[in-house]
Design a protein around this motif. Structure first.
Motif, short mmCIF file in Angstrom:
data_model
loop_
_atom_site.label_atom_id
_atom_site.label_comp_id
_atom_site.label_asym_id
_atom_site.label_seq_id
_atom_site.Cartn_x
_atom_site.Cartn_y
_atom_site.Cartn_z
N GLY A 182 54.58 -80.96 85.66
CA GLY A 182 54.86 -82.08 86.54
C GLY A 182 54.74 -81.76 88.00
O GLY A 182 54.01 -80.85 88.40
N VAL A 217 56.32 -77.96 90.11
CA VAL A 217 56.19 -76.63 89.50
C VAL A 217 56.04 -75.54 90.57
O VAL A 217 56.60 -74.44 90.45
CB VAL A 217 54.99 -76.60 88.53
CG1 VAL A 217 54.70 -75.19 88.05
CG2 VAL A 217 55.27 -77.52 87.36
N LEU A 218 55.31 -75.86 91.62
CA LEU A 218 55.07 -74.93 92.71
C LEU A 218 56.36 -74.28 93.19
O LEU A 218 56.42 -73.09 93.46
CB LEU A 218 54.39 -75.71 93.85
CG LEU A 218 54.28 -75.09 95.22
CD1 LEU A 218 53.50 -73.80 95.17
CD2 LEU A 218 53.60 -76.07 96.18
N ARG A 219 57.41 -75.08 93.30
CA ARG A 219 58.67 -74.56 93.82
C ARG A 219 59.66 -74.17 92.72
O ARG A 219 60.33 -73.15 92.82
CB ARG A 219 59.29 -75.62 94.74
CG ARG A 219 60.77 -75.47 95.04
CD ARG A 219 61.10 -74.27 95.91
NE ARG A 219 62.54 -74.16 96.02
CZ ARG A 219 63.30 -73.37 95.26
NH1 ARG A 219 62.74 -72.59 94.36
NH2 ARG A 219 64.61 -73.35 95.40
N MET A 237 57.90 -74.26 85.64
CA MET A 237 57.75 -75.14 84.49
C MET A 237 59.14 -75.36 83.86
O MET A 237 60.12 -74.71 84.22
CB MET A 237 56.82 -74.49 83.48
CG MET A 237 55.43 -74.15 84.01
SD MET A 237 54.35 -75.58 84.25
CE MET A 237 53.81 -75.89 82.55
N HIS A 282 46.94 -79.70 91.38
CA HIS A 282 48.03 -78.88 91.94
C HIS A 282 47.43 -77.49 92.19
O HIS A 282 47.64 -76.56 91.40
CB HIS A 282 49.17 -78.78 90.94
CG HIS A 282 49.49 -80.04 90.19
ND1 HIS A 282 50.19 -81.08 90.76
CD2 HIS A 282 49.22 -80.43 88.93
CE1 HIS A 282 50.34 -82.05 89.85
NE2 HIS A 282 49.75 -81.68 88.74
N ASP A 306 49.17 -74.10 91.93
CA ASP A 306 49.48 -73.66 90.57
C ASP A 306 48.22 -73.29 89.78
O ASP A 306 48.31 -72.99 88.59
CB ASP A 306 50.18 -74.78 89.78
CG ASP A 306 51.44 -75.29 90.45
OD1 ASP A 306 52.11 -74.48 91.11
OD2 ASP A 306 51.74 -76.48 90.30
#
Lengths: 465, 465
Positions: free
Chosen positions: A155, A158-160, A163, A383, A386
């Motif tokens: 979703g 995820v970057l921060r 998962m 994204h 990611d």
């Protein structure tokens, strides 16, 4: 083989009549399809079950395992690859009645919930306690947390925050034989033997049914900055990513890249005024979440400003209000409106390759499509931080078999050791492509584990491999 | 049973003479103990092996598996629970020659390394590339990354960056039968079947030998703020934690609590001037890492200042230089100097319970010790935000059996569904206490997995269960 009637009356006797429902034309529809796969109506559902607690889930599994009856776990049915759609005669286990939020512990920053709780209910409960649950995706209003975990959902953040896997501290699941594996721990550190949670997260219900979880909560940010920057080419995207990472650190929560044709469809293609002029090489939506509103906004402007002075960013817009931020996100979220654009119907891909290679991969995909099917047009967005790229091929007026396009794209991804399913899972839809992302040794090891934990193969058969 | 001579000559023929060493009194010592457990000299090592690549590791395991010879994987031997100390006749596999840093990919923010690379070498290589690898602990100068992963190491920055498990994107391991499971992926999102990495992380070398990994890197912070705040009681600790979480968000990197007797030993007990007066209920070292030096320092002072005005913090000191920050950390890190204090020898514990319960747990441990062994004194300190408490019982002049104290403490932890090993693992030392943190069903499932993946039980036998 037991008849449908036998199974229903056995289970009703075991669990109570209110837990078991005989399938019929009126109640079966929502159990036969997800958002991506329409089930085969010829597949027989023996019984629909709606357990109220873990012990009832265990009783159903024990019953089915002893009789080698397949079990189909189901959550909110918002998957995209058929992971919860029956492909064999089975008993369906619906988790929707297990929807208690058992506890919010602000000192531990945890929430303990049953598997059938809807994602949005978790988000709201966290907010109600002054905290933040970061997992978020389009299906938030109907997807269930048990399904989110069994598919290791990804979703928007995820970057921060990682998962779904990274948001779980404790987990309870029921094995095929009815054994309850309960480890509803609220602590981050627990190195006492194998981490059994991981068996159930992301295995799409093939190793056990998740019944309850302890989720991590976070402090709610006080300020969000949102903007879109235009760059000339993919190297500009990478340069900007480097500046965003070193400038914002852990406050960087979104780095969403839109390629020109995507930007075109998402703005003028839908009758929306483009926030920046069309014609640049790529558009990057950058979002930060922080705790010091004034300093955060100033810093955002400084970092984008410096990237403009360095010639990396060619033009930029920074939202000055929540409404303006929503308008920028609307461009990124435009795929939800494509049905009313020229780019419909479409065939979509959710793949991952190393971030530095995404520009080259897009070049390869474009060249391959151009060479084989010159009239197909593809849009790209993703994204990027990611390593996750979405590709959407417009299918209007084309008769190219989808399978051929899929094979062509997945082979390019495979050549870069990428993932053919970044966040959607394998289910039934991508089974035949699994070998493009996983080696024969890996798949053999998956089968060894499946065989050891579910020797009768009753749990969600026909999925993943 | 093959003789030592046979095994050595077979392996030398298979791999080359330089890979295999016959054990003798001069070379065996460092392979027989870790930092916590001294091995039994009666345990026979059949051969010491030093493979140079994954294929050699695979060849050794294949050879041993066919002959049902036990294999002892070894990294830097810095463990505390005997996880790498042989307890059965075995071939030792030392990973120290596999120490290549294969690649740093700044766009993906990843580093690909072989398992024998020393932690500090990873940290330095990241720094050399302008990035940051957050895993850190006391053994950094000799522990190896393969060992860090097979034990799921924790350390000083878990609060912000998670355990070792969360820092791994790709992993390669060799199974007992020599099969190489290679998944050196550089992408965060990869939902293609079971997440096999998780089998090898934290399983203490009982399911496979990790040979290479892809690690996550992060942006290097530009500013660090460090201070110590004094509070009256554990409720004050929790109130301050709440303010630190909501005030600093993801910039909060350490929240280390020291109880009064610990503070006493760590300062005056070691001839060090206390940075704050003794006599408060608890001392909290708070560290933040940020990217906006001026705003970060101002914000740190504001948040601690507000907690003082609210009566939560009674006194505070904030470092104004790197030197002052080191002086504050020296108090927290004082256990390394206890050998020259009155608190020596000592018996130490590494446990977890939910953060909100740590105050009560300390009360229970104190009361239990007081009731049973009134002259024993315990010190308390820990990573409270992670739920992790360290307890240290002074043993000078006491003859209380350690096992009895351990049982008493672990039973209190078990009663709160806590972990008897937050970050150190089980190894051989805590085997008999495993059942206090894990249920019979969990332990049975661990055994099922072990049996499926290593049916001859050759990998690190006698550990965990």
């Amino acid at each position: 083989m037991l008849s449908q009637h036998d199974v229903i009356s056995d289970l009703a006797e075991l669990l109570g009549a209110d837990i078991v429902v005989a399938p019929d034309a009126s109640n079966i529809v929502r159990h036969m399809s997800d958002f991506g796969v329409r089930g085969d109506p010829a597949v027989a559902i023996l019984a629909l079950t709606y357990p109220r607690d873990t012990q009832q889930v265990a009783a159903i599994l024990r019953y089915c395992n002893q009789r080698q009856i397949a079990v189909q776990p189901q959550g909110g049915m918002t998957g995209l690859v058929g992971g919860a759609v029956p492909v064999r005669p089975c008993v369906v286990v619906c988790m929707e009645r297990m929807r208690a939020i058992r506890e919010i512990d602000t000192a531990s920053a945890t929430m303990t919930v049953e598997a059938g709780v809807v994602m949005e209910a978790v988000q709201r409960a966290a907010e109600g306690a002054g905290m933040f649950f970061p997992l978020d995706l389009g299906g938030r209003g109907s997807c269930q947390i048990g399904g989110n975990l069994s598919t290791n959902a990804g979703g928007n953040r995820v970057l921060r925050f990682g998962m779904a896997r990274e948001l779980v501290l404790g987990l309870e699941a029921v094995l095929a034989d009815g054994t309850v594996i309960s480890s509803l721990s609220k602590v981050i550190k627990n190195n006492t033997g194998y981490d059994l949670r991981q068996l159930f997260i992301g295995s799409e219900g093939t190793l056990g049914i998740i019944t309850a979880v302890v989720l991590r909560l976070f402090a709610k940010a006080r300020h969000v900055c949102t903007g879109i920057s235009a760059v000339d080419h993919y190297q500009g995207v990478l340069d900007l990513l480097q500046r965003a990472r070193t400038g914002f650190g852990p406050q960087l929560t979104a780095f969403e890249v839109m390629w020109p044709q995507f930007y075109q469809i998402g703005t003028v293609g839908l009758g929306r005024k483009p926030p920046l002029e069309p014609g640049y090489g790529a558009y990057v939506l950058i979002e930060t979440m922080g705790f010091d509103p004034e300093a955060d906004q100033r810093r955002y402007e400084e970092i984008i400003g410096a990237a403009m002075e360095a010639g990396i960013v060619r033009d930029a817009i920074i939202a000055q209000s929540q409404r303006e931020a929503s308008e920028l996100w609307a461009v990124r979220d435009s795929p939800g409106e494509w049905q009313r654009s020229a780019h419909w119907p479409q065939l979509s891909f959710d793949v991952s390759v190393p971030t530095g290679e995404i520009g080259d991969l897009i070049g390869q995909i474009g060249a391959t499509l151009e060479a084989r099917w010159p009239t197909l047009q593809a849009l790209y967005f993703g994204h990027v931080a990611d390593g996750n790229l979405h590709v959407s091929v417009g299918m209007a007026g084309h008769s190219v078999p989808e399978l051929e396009i899929e094979r062509a794209v997945y082979e390019l991804v495979s050549g870069r050791r990428g993932s053919i399913s970044a966040e959607h899972g394998i289910g039934s839809l991508k089974r035949e492509f699994l070998h493009l992302s996983r080696s024969p040794e890996e798949i053999a090891l998956m089968r060894t584990i499946k065989q050891a934990i579910d020797p009768n193969g009753i749990l969600n058969p026909g999925k993943i491999f």
